[in-house]
Structures are given as C-alpha cells and as structure tokens.
Scaffold this motif. Structure first.
Motif, PDB file in Angstrom:
ATOM      1  N   LEU A  10      34.997  36.760  37.766  1.00  0.00           N
ATOM      2  CA  LEU A  10      36.467  37.259  38.143  1.00  0.00           C
ATOM      3  C   LEU A  10      36.216  38.715  38.390  1.00  0.00           C
ATOM      4  O   LEU A  10      36.914  39.197  39.241  1.00  0.00           O
ATOM      5  N   GLY A  11      35.589  39.283  37.563  1.00  0.00           N
ATOM      6  CA  GLY A  11      35.232  40.910  37.735  1.00  0.00           C
ATOM      7  C   GLY A  11      34.967  41.446  39.065  1.00  0.00           C
ATOM      8  O   GLY A  11      35.425  42.170  39.730  1.00  0.00           O
ATOM      9  N   LEU A  12      33.817  40.633  39.463  1.00  0.00           N
ATOM     10  CA  LEU A  12      33.008  41.044  40.716  1.00  0.00           C
ATOM     11  C   LEU A  12      34.127  40.492  41.920  1.00  0.00           C
ATOM     12  O   LEU A  12      34.088  41.287  42.718  1.00  0.00           O
ATOM     13  N   SER A  13      34.834  39.555  41.807  1.00  0.00           N
ATOM     14  CA  SER A  13      35.646  39.143  42.798  1.00  0.00           C
ATOM     15  C   SER A  13      36.757  40.307  42.815  1.00  0.00           C
ATOM     16  O   SER A  13      37.250  40.651  44.005  1.00  0.00           O
ATOM     17  N   ALA A  14      37.416  40.565  41.808  1.00  0.00           N
ATOM     18  CA  ALA A  14      38.514  41.412  41.722  1.00  0.00           C
ATOM     19  C   ALA A  14      38.016  42.745  42.139  1.00  0.00           C
ATOM     20  O   ALA A  14      38.882  43.675  43.007  1.00  0.00           O
ATOM     21  N   HIS A  35      29.887  33.557  44.132  1.00  0.00           N
ATOM     22  CA  HIS A  35      30.039  32.136  44.095  1.00  0.00           C
ATOM     23  C   HIS A  35      29.421  31.885  42.658  1.00  0.00           C
ATOM     24  O   HIS A  35      28.730  32.547  42.141  1.00  0.00           O
ATOM     25  N   HIS A  36      29.931  30.806  41.841  1.00  0.00           N
ATOM     26  CA  HIS A  36      29.814  30.550  40.791  1.00  0.00           C
ATOM     27  C   HIS A  36      29.356  28.992  40.543  1.00  0.00           C
ATOM     28  O   HIS A  36      29.817  28.060  41.235  1.00  0.00           O
ATOM     29  N   LEU A  37      28.090  28.915  39.702  1.00  0.00           N
ATOM     30  CA  LEU A  37      27.326  27.488  39.659  1.00  0.00           C
ATOM     31  C   LEU A  37      27.208  27.254  37.941  1.00  0.00           C
ATOM     32  O   LEU A  37      26.689  28.164  37.600  1.00  0.00           O
ATOM     33  N   ASP A  38      27.448  26.203  37.694  1.00  0.00           N
ATOM     34  CA  ASP A  38      27.337  25.792  36.335  1.00  0.00           C
ATOM     35  C   ASP A  38      27.692  24.248  36.142  1.00  0.00           C
ATOM     36  O   ASP A  38      28.306  23.576  37.002  1.00  0.00           O
ATOM     37  N   MET A  39      27.425  23.718  35.026  1.00  0.00           N
ATOM     38  CA  MET A  39      27.682  22.529  34.572  1.00  0.00           C
ATOM     39  C   MET A  39      28.981  22.432  33.919  1.00  0.00           C
ATOM     40  O   MET A  39      29.220  23.262  32.962  1.00  0.00           O
ATOM     41  N   LEU A  75      40.912  27.855  37.531  1.00  0.00           N
ATOM     42  CA  LEU A  75      41.017  29.330  37.497  1.00  0.00           C
ATOM     43  C   LEU A  75      40.321  29.805  38.755  1.00  0.00           C
ATOM     44  O   LEU A  75      40.596  30.614  39.318  1.00  0.00           O
ATOM     45  N   HIS A  76      39.313  29.042  39.233  1.00  0.00           N
ATOM     46  CA  HIS A  76      38.342  29.444  40.398  1.00  0.00           C
ATOM     47  C   HIS A  76      39.222  29.246  41.334  1.00  0.00           C
ATOM     48  O   HIS A  76      38.984  29.950  42.488  1.00  0.00           O
ATOM     49  N   ARG A  77      40.019  28.201  41.634  1.00  0.00           N
ATOM     50  CA  ARG A  77      40.630  27.665  42.798  1.00  0.00           C
ATOM     51  C   ARG A  77      41.831  28.897  43.076  1.00  0.00           C
ATOM     52  O   ARG A  77      42.161  29.382  44.008  1.00  0.00           O
ATOM     53  N   ASP A  78      42.530  29.342  41.927  1.00  0.00           N
ATOM     54  CA  ASP A  78      43.350  30.242  41.908  1.00  0.00           C
ATOM     55  C   ASP A  78      43.079  31.555  42.524  1.00  0.00           C
ATOM     56  O   ASP A  78      43.847  32.236  42.988  1.00  0.00           O
ATOM     57  N   ARG A  79      42.041  31.852  42.094  1.00  0.00           N
ATOM     58  CA  ARG A  79      41.316  33.328  42.274  1.00  0.00           C
ATOM     59  C   ARG A  79      40.416  33.120  43.521  1.00  0.00           C
ATOM     60  O   ARG A  79      39.758  34.155  43.871  1.00  0.00           O
ATOM     61  N   ASP A  80      40.500  32.149  44.211  1.00  0.00           N
ATOM     62  CA  ASP A  80      39.599  31.776  45.580  1.00  0.00           C
ATOM     63  C   ASP A  80      38.197  32.303  45.153  1.00  0.00           C
ATOM     64  O   ASP A  80      37.507  32.889  45.924  1.00  0.00           O
ATOM     65  N   ARG A 111      45.053  36.293  28.920  1.00  0.00           N
ATOM     66  CA  ARG A 111      45.016  36.556  30.474  1.00  0.00           C
ATOM     67  C   ARG A 111      43.808  36.714  30.908  1.00  0.00           C
ATOM     68  O   ARG A 111      42.949  37.520  30.477  1.00  0.00           O
ATOM     69  N   ALA A 112      43.547  36.100  32.107  1.00  0.00           N
ATOM     70  CA  ALA A 112      42.379  36.424  32.847  1.00  0.00           C
ATOM     71  C   ALA A 112      42.592  37.329  33.812  1.00  0.00           C
ATOM     72  O   ALA A 112      43.239  37.415  35.146  1.00  0.00           O
ATOM     73  N   GLU A 113      42.561  38.727  33.788  1.00  0.00           N
ATOM     74  CA  GLU A 113      42.664  39.834  34.347  1.00  0.00           C
ATOM     75  C   GLU A 113      41.697  40.924  34.605  1.00  0.00           C
ATOM     76  O   GLU A 113      40.966  41.143  33.383  1.00  0.00           O
ATOM     77  N   ALA A 114      41.328  41.471  35.836  1.00  0.00           N
ATOM     78  CA  ALA A 114      40.085  42.277  35.622  1.00  0.00           C
ATOM     79  C   ALA A 114      40.590  43.515  36.729  1.00  0.00           C
ATOM     80  O   ALA A 114      41.547  43.339  37.443  1.00  0.00           O
ATOM     81  N   ILE A 115      39.953  44.785  36.613  1.00  0.00           N
ATOM     82  CA  ILE A 115      40.534  45.961  37.062  1.00  0.00           C
ATOM     83  C   ILE A 115      39.960  45.508  38.646  1.00  0.00           C
ATOM     84  O   ILE A 115      39.042  45.034  39.022  1.00  0.00           O
ATOM     85  N   GLY A 116      40.803  46.301  39.525  1.00  0.00           N
ATOM     86  CA  GLY A 116      40.526  46.276  41.031  1.00  0.00           C
ATOM     87  C   GLY A 116      39.624  47.292  41.436  1.00  0.00           C
ATOM     88  O   GLY A 116      39.451  48.345  40.748  1.00  0.00           O
ATOM     89  N   ARG A 117      39.223  47.211  42.722  1.00  0.00           N
ATOM     90  CA  ARG A 117      38.528  48.266  43.098  1.00  0.00           C
ATOM     91  C   ARG A 117      39.267  49.777  43.398  1.00  0.00           C
ATOM     92  O   ARG A 117      38.338  50.732  42.772  1.00  0.00           O
ATOM     93  N   ALA A 118      40.210  49.652  43.778  1.00  0.00           N
ATOM     94  CA  ALA A 118      40.984  51.106  43.970  1.00  0.00           C
ATOM     95  C   ALA A 118      41.170  51.766  42.589  1.00  0.00           C
ATOM     96  O   ALA A 118      40.897  52.918  42.584  1.00  0.00           O
ATOM     97  N   ASP A 119      41.659  51.128  41.589  1.00  0.00           N
ATOM     98  CA  ASP A 119      41.644  51.673  40.313  1.00  0.00           C
ATOM     99  C   ASP A 119      40.552  52.055  39.611  1.00  0.00           C
ATOM    100  O   ASP A 119      40.325  53.128  38.887  1.00  0.00           O
ATOM    101  N   LEU A 120      39.330  51.332  39.791  1.00  0.00           N
ATOM    102  CA  LEU A 120      38.093  51.435  39.348  1.00  0.00           C
ATOM    103  C   LEU A 120      37.535  52.711  39.594  1.00  0.00           C
ATOM    104  O   LEU A 120      37.087  53.966  39.133  1.00  0.00           O
ATOM    105  N   LEU A 121      37.791  53.088  41.160  1.00  0.00           N
ATOM    106  CA  LEU A 121      37.133  54.325  41.742  1.00  0.00           C
ATOM    107  C   LEU A 121      37.939  55.531  41.432  1.00  0.00           C
ATOM    108  O   LEU A 121      37.384  56.495  41.145  1.00  0.00           O
ATOM    109  N   ALA A 122      39.319  55.214  41.389  1.00  0.00           N
ATOM    110  CA  ALA A 122      40.345  56.388  40.902  1.00  0.00           C
ATOM    111  C   ALA A 122      39.854  56.895  39.612  1.00  0.00           C
ATOM    112  O   ALA A 122      39.769  58.005  39.423  1.00  0.00           O
ATOM    113  N   ARG A 123      39.956  56.009  38.782  1.00  0.00           N
ATOM    114  CA  ARG A 123      39.465  56.261  37.501  1.00  0.00           C
ATOM    115  C   ARG A 123      38.036  56.890  37.158  1.00  0.00           C
ATOM    116  O   ARG A 123      37.862  57.927  36.553  1.00  0.00           O
ATOM    117  N   ALA A 124      36.974  56.336  38.060  1.00  0.00           N
ATOM    118  CA  ALA A 124      35.787  56.952  37.671  1.00  0.00           C
ATOM    119  C   ALA A 124      35.836  58.308  38.211  1.00  0.00           C
ATOM    120  O   ALA A 124      34.981  59.096  37.571  1.00  0.00           O
TER     121      ALA A 124
END
Length: 340
Positions: free
Chosen positions: A81-85, A91-95, A108-113, A314-327
């Motif tokens: 989720l974090g990587l995708s955001a 791509h996620h692989l598991d049992m 969850l994966h469908r909704d977040r593509d 909630r399943a929520e991760a920081i986006g790229r724009a916010d990450l770069l701005a805060r960094a």
C-alpha cells in the motif's frame, strides 16, 4: 465483484499461474521490468481493539465503546500500500484462503489497484488481533494455525514475478523463507524486515543474510550497532536500518553508523501499527529513485511519523507529494542526520 478477466488478461498472467491455478487480482499484472517492487508474503487480516491501557489488567469483561473492527492489512499489505501510494508499480504475492478474510484482502488490493497473485492456502487467510492503547502502543496476537512449515509459494511463479521486477521485498513468513534461494538466483535486489528480532533467533538469519537491504526494530536489541554490523559481516546487506520509534533510527551504510532523528508527527499519535511498514516503503521509494541512504532514511522517518497519526482501522499511506514536501522541510531544519 472482481472484474471480468478477458483473454488478454489471461495471456498476461505470469508463467506458471494458470498451471498452478493462480490468478492475479486487484489490477492488471505488470510482468516485465515495469514492476518496481514485488512484495512477497505478509497478506492477512487484523482485528483492531482499542483498549484503555497496555498491559491490559485482568477483568471479566471490557466495554469497547470505539468498536471492534476487522480489516485487511498485515505487514506485506501495508508495504504494498505504501509503495503504491508513492507511485511505485507494485505486485503482491502470497498464500490466501478461500474465506471471508481472504476476500477482504482481495478487495483491498482491488480497490487500490495493486495486482495480487493469490496462492490457495487451505488453512485459511492469516489473521491477528491488535490491542491498541490510547498512546498508540500495540500488542499483536498472531494466529499461527493459519500456516504450516511446509507452505510454499510455487517456484515458477516466484521466478516469473521476480524476473519482472526491479526489486523484491520479502516478508518474514515461512513460504518466503523457502523462496529465498530462488529469489537470490534471480539476481533481483532484495529487502526484508526482521521486525522485533532479538539478534539471536535463528529463524531470522536466512532473511538477514540474504537481503541487500535489511530493516529491523531496535526494541529487542541490547546493542543495535553490534547486531547491524553482524548482519553486514555475515550476509550481503549493503544497508541496515534499525528503527527506534520516537528516538529515530540507526542507519548503517558504507560502514558508517548514522543516527536518523525522528520526525515529529503533524497530528496526534493514535496508533503505531504499520509505522515500520511505512518506513520501509518510503525508504525503498528513495532507494529506487537513486537517493543516498540518509535521504532514504529521512523519507522513511517522515512516512513512519505519518502512519502513527492514522488509526489502524484505516488503510492509508502518505502520498509522494506530501512525502517530498515534508522531507524538504526536515532537511532545511537545523537538526540532521548525525553520527550515532
């Protein structure tokens, strides 16, 4: 309801998927080097219970006014989720079991593509209960009956997906332990998270000594530097990061140990669940973007601080724009990475 799969989608499945009865779910699979990160393992469901304190004193019963909620999202789910955001093709692989919990993971994966290749798990989808205190600390109870020591991800599928990825992040689960030799043979760079390893449990060692980037928590380490240097000396790691919560993190890169200051969250801390996964995802974003290790660790600190302000429900991760701005704000502040 899952989208209808056309002949074009079926033709794009990884070699071995149809042979093993597997179907990528949650979006169109990326099967060339267009996939930035393949996440192995760590899919599951958590039941979140906000408790008045930890440790929880014994009582016959507690009234939970905030509710008890079950949602998809364990360590691999949150890293994906974090990587995708952050804009990385993941791509996620598991049992995963054919059960209601498995459908939550698929949804969850469908909704977040986020493409998900689900290997059938007869024992059912992994699940856990997280008790969360008012200060954000958590206690996790893992149901180990949903996995067995001989659980394996099909080798042809692992090879195909790894070969189509720039990087592979490996969760600390038994199927992933079996997959480590295959992953190393592909030559794709690997990362892993050892979580609260004490530096001695032998189960963690193959992960620690096979990965190029190793994350772990400093919580159970008597001497973080010694453990981190031991990982480098005995394995292949180029970078080791030990997170230390409000104390920041230790970064070992190019033989130098650096202390990465913690980032102050912009909102009240409500839940530390997923902070380490957010740190790892943002660090990998920086690494795959060509940033130096210290800046990757800064990205991780920013993302981890953000995760502590998000309730576990909630399943929520920081986006790229916010990450770069805060960094950028953190880099311009007086405090910076310093020798440990």
């Amino acid at each position: 309801m899952a989208p209808r799969r056309t002949a074009r989608h079926r033709a794009a499945d990884p070699p071995g998927c149809r042979r093993h009865g597997l179907r990528p779910r949650g979006g169109r699979p990326e099967l060339t080097r267009d996939t930035d990160v393949l996440v192995l393992g760590g899919a599951g469901v958590d039941t979140i219970v906000y408790v008045p304190e930890l440790p929880l004193p014994y009582a016959d019963s507690y009234m939970i006014d905030s509710g008890i909620r079950t949602r998809a999202g364990q360590t691999g789910d949150f890293v994906a989720l974090g990587l995708s955001a952050l804009g990385l093709r993941t791509h996620h692989l598991d049992m995963i079991g054919d059960d209601p919990e498995g459908e939550l993971v698929r949804a969850l994966h469908r909704d977040r593509d986020i493409p998900l290749t689900a290997v059938p798990q007869p024992a059912g989808t992994k699940r856990a209960v997280n008790l969360v205190a008012p200060d954000g600390r958590r206690l996790s109870l893992y149901d180990t009956s949903r996995s067995h020591t001989d659980d394996r991800l099909p080798e042809p599928v692992v090879r195909a997906l790894a070969a189509g990825s720039r990087h592979v992040h490996v969760s600390l689960t038994q199927p992933c332990a079996h997959a480590l030799p295959v992953l190393r043979e592909t030559g794709v760079p690997l990362s892993t998270d050892l979580h609260d390893w004490d530096g001695e449990n032998p189960y963690h060692e193959p992960f620690a000594h096979t990965a190029d980037v190793v994350f772990l928590s400093a919580a159970a380490l008597k001497d973080p530097e010694r453990t981190m240097r031991g990982i480098v000396e005995r394995g292949r790691a180029e970078v080791v990061v030990a997170t230390a919560g409000a104390e920041g993190a230790f970064l070992l890169a190019d033989g130098e140990l650096t202390r990465i200051p913690a980032v102050v969250p912009r909102a009240p801390v409500v839940d530390s669940n997923g902070a380490g996964d957010a740190f790892a995802a943002a660090f990998l974003f920086g690494r795959l973007s060509g940033e130096p290790p210290a800046r990757c660790a800064l990205y991780g600190a920013v993302a981890g601080a953000h995760a502590c302000t998000v309730p576990s429900t909630r399943a929520e991760a920081i986006g790229r724009a916010d990450l770069l701005a805060r960094a950028a704000e953190e880099e311009s502040a007086p405090t910076a990475a310093r020798p440990a």
